[in-house]
Design a protein around this motif. Sequence first.
Motif, PDB file in Angstrom:
ATOM      1  N   THR A   1      -9.956   2.099  -1.919  1.00 43.64           N
ATOM      2  CA  THR A   1      -8.753   2.596  -2.403  1.00 43.64           C
ATOM      3  C   THR A   1      -7.796   1.552  -2.047  1.00 43.64           C
ATOM      4  N   ARG A   2      -7.934   0.726  -0.766  1.00 46.28           N
ATOM      5  CA  ARG A   2      -7.099  -0.462  -0.358  1.00 46.28           C
ATOM      6  C   ARG A   2      -7.128  -1.303  -1.585  1.00 46.28           C
TER       7      ARG A   2
ATOM      8  N   GLN B   1      -0.341   6.183  -8.663  1.00 51.46           N
ATOM      9  CA  GLN B   1      -1.063   5.205  -8.160  1.00 51.46           C
ATOM     10  C   GLN B   1      -2.178   5.570  -7.290  1.00 51.46           C
ATOM     11  N   THR B   2      -1.950   6.763  -6.496  1.00 50.73           N
ATOM     12  CA  THR B   2      -3.046   7.306  -5.647  1.00 50.73           C
ATOM     13  C   THR B   2      -4.283   7.768  -6.591  1.00 50.73           C
TER      14      THR B   2
ATOM     15  N   ALA C   1      -5.910   4.868  -7.858  1.00 48.88           N
ATOM     16  CA  ALA C   1      -6.921   4.227  -6.877  1.00 48.88           C
ATOM     17  C   ALA C   1      -8.223   5.127  -6.505  1.00 48.88           C
TER      18      ALA C   1
ATOM     19  N   TYR D   1       0.852  -1.299   0.098  1.00 47.04           N
ATOM     20  CA  TYR D   1       0.006  -0.144  -0.016  1.00 47.04           C
ATOM     21  C   TYR D   1       0.760   1.343   0.037  1.00 47.04           C
TER      22      TYR D   1
ATOM     23  N   PHE E   1      -6.837  -1.127  -4.411  1.00 49.83           N
ATOM     24  CA  PHE E   1      -5.882  -0.443  -5.590  1.00 49.83           C
ATOM     25  C   PHE E   1      -4.577  -0.220  -4.909  1.00 49.83           C
TER      26      PHE E   1
END
Length: 459
Positions: free
Chosen positions: A414-415, A440-441, A444, A65, A417
Motif C-alpha cells: 500500500t505504501r 486513494q486508499t 491502494a 502518503y 501506492f
Amino acid sequence: MDTTTNSPIVTAYLARTPSSADAYRRARAVFPAGVTHDSRYQLPHPLSVTHAAGARKWDSDGNEYVDYVGGHGALILGHAPPEVMARVAEQAMRGTHYGANHDLELRWGELVQAMVPCAELVRFTNSGTEATLMAMRLARAATGRSRILRLRGHFHGWHDHVAFGVTHHFDGSASAGVLPALAEQAVLVDPNDEAGLIAALDAHEGEIAAAFLEPTGSTYGQVPLRPDFVQRMREETAKRGILLIFDEVVTGFRVSRGGAQQALGITPDLATLAKILAGGLPGGAVVGRRDVLELLDPERAAQRGVEKIGHQGTFNANPLSAAAGVATLEILRDTDVLDRTHAYAAAFIAAANDMFCELGLPWVAYGAYGAFHIFINPNGLPVDPRSFDAASLGYADLKLPRGNRVAGKLRLATRLFGVDLSPWPGGLASGTHGEAELAQTLDALRGAIRLLREEGEIA
C-alpha cells in the motif's frame, strides 16, 4: 516476513525509499533494532518521515502518503492542526516549563472533568503507561488487595504489571525481566468469556483490587468486547468491592467526547487517558472517583489515617502539552469532528468489503468509532463480509503474530501506492481524511491485493 529481493513488492519498496533505508542503517547503530517504539520496527526498513500535515505525511525521499498511523492514535485532528499549533507556538514563547502550577493545567483538567463521566478528580501524568501504573497503585491502596484482573490481549503499557498476556505469555507467566512473584498477582481472563470471568472472580474472592480492560476491545476493537460483557464486569466488580478501570488511552475522546464510558453508558471507578488528551504532545492522566484519587492528597490521606501515595513527574501537565490538550478538547467539544471520523471509517469499511466480495477474496474490513481493521483471514475461515461478527472470534483468530508475512507485505504494497496503514493491519481516521483520501486508499488496497496475488501470497 520475507525481505529478500525475490519479492517484487520488497524490491519496489527498496527502490522507492533509499533515504529511509540509509536512515535505518544509521539508526541501527544508535537504537536497539533501529527504532524508538516497538510498533515502528519493520523490515526491510521503516519509513523515515520528514513532515506531515492534515491526513498526509512525507518521507525523506519525498514520497507522499495518506496516513492511518495517526501518531499511534493521538492525532484525531490530523497532523499539525493550525489552531493547536498556534496555541503551542504561543505558549512556547512564554516558557516550556515553570516547575509550578499554571492556568493552562487548570483549564485542561476542568475540560477533562466536564467531558469524562467518571472524572470526579484528575491527576496528570506523562504517558499512558504512567497512567495505568498509577491507576493500579491507587486501586491496591484503596482496597488493600493485591491482585489485578486483566483480559488477555489487552494492552495497558509496558510496565512490569502488564508486560505479559498481551502478545505472549498468555498463561500469566512472567515475561523477560519481570519478577515471577509480581506476575503471580495477575488474574488473566479471556475477553467475552463470562463463565471464565465469574470463575476467576470466585476463585480469588477478596483478593482482587481492580479489573482492567480496554472497553471496546484490544487494539481499539480489533478483538471487540461485547457491551453486555463490559456491563457484566461492572456489575460483578461493584458487587465484590473491586475497582473497575477503563483503559481509555486510545478510546478517550475518540469513541465519543466522553470516551467509551459515555458511549456505552457504563461508568468505571477509574479511567486512564493519554494520546488525544494532550493533542499530539506527551501527556496522560488518571481520572475517577474522588475518594480514590484523594489518596494522592496529603491532607485528605491524613484525615483518613492512611498513607499518601507519592507521585512526582518532571513533565506532569507540561505547559506545551496543556496548551495542545486544551485546544484539542475544545475543538472536539464544539465541532462535529468525531462524527466525521466515524463516518469516514464506516465508508471505508463498506467500500472495502464490496471490493473483497468483487475480488472473491475472503477478507473482511470491520471496526467502529473511526477505526478500521482488515482481517486477512490467515486460517482460511469461511467469512462473509456482509454478516461478519468479529466478536464471535477470539484474539487467536483476529490478532496476527508479529512478523506475519502477508500483513507485512500488504503494508509495503500500500505504501507503493501512497498509503501508510497501521501495522495490525488497519487504520485510524482523523477529521482531515476526506473523499480524496478515501478514493486513494481504496485504489491502494486494490493495487496491493493485485501485487500480493501476483507474488502468490494470496489466492
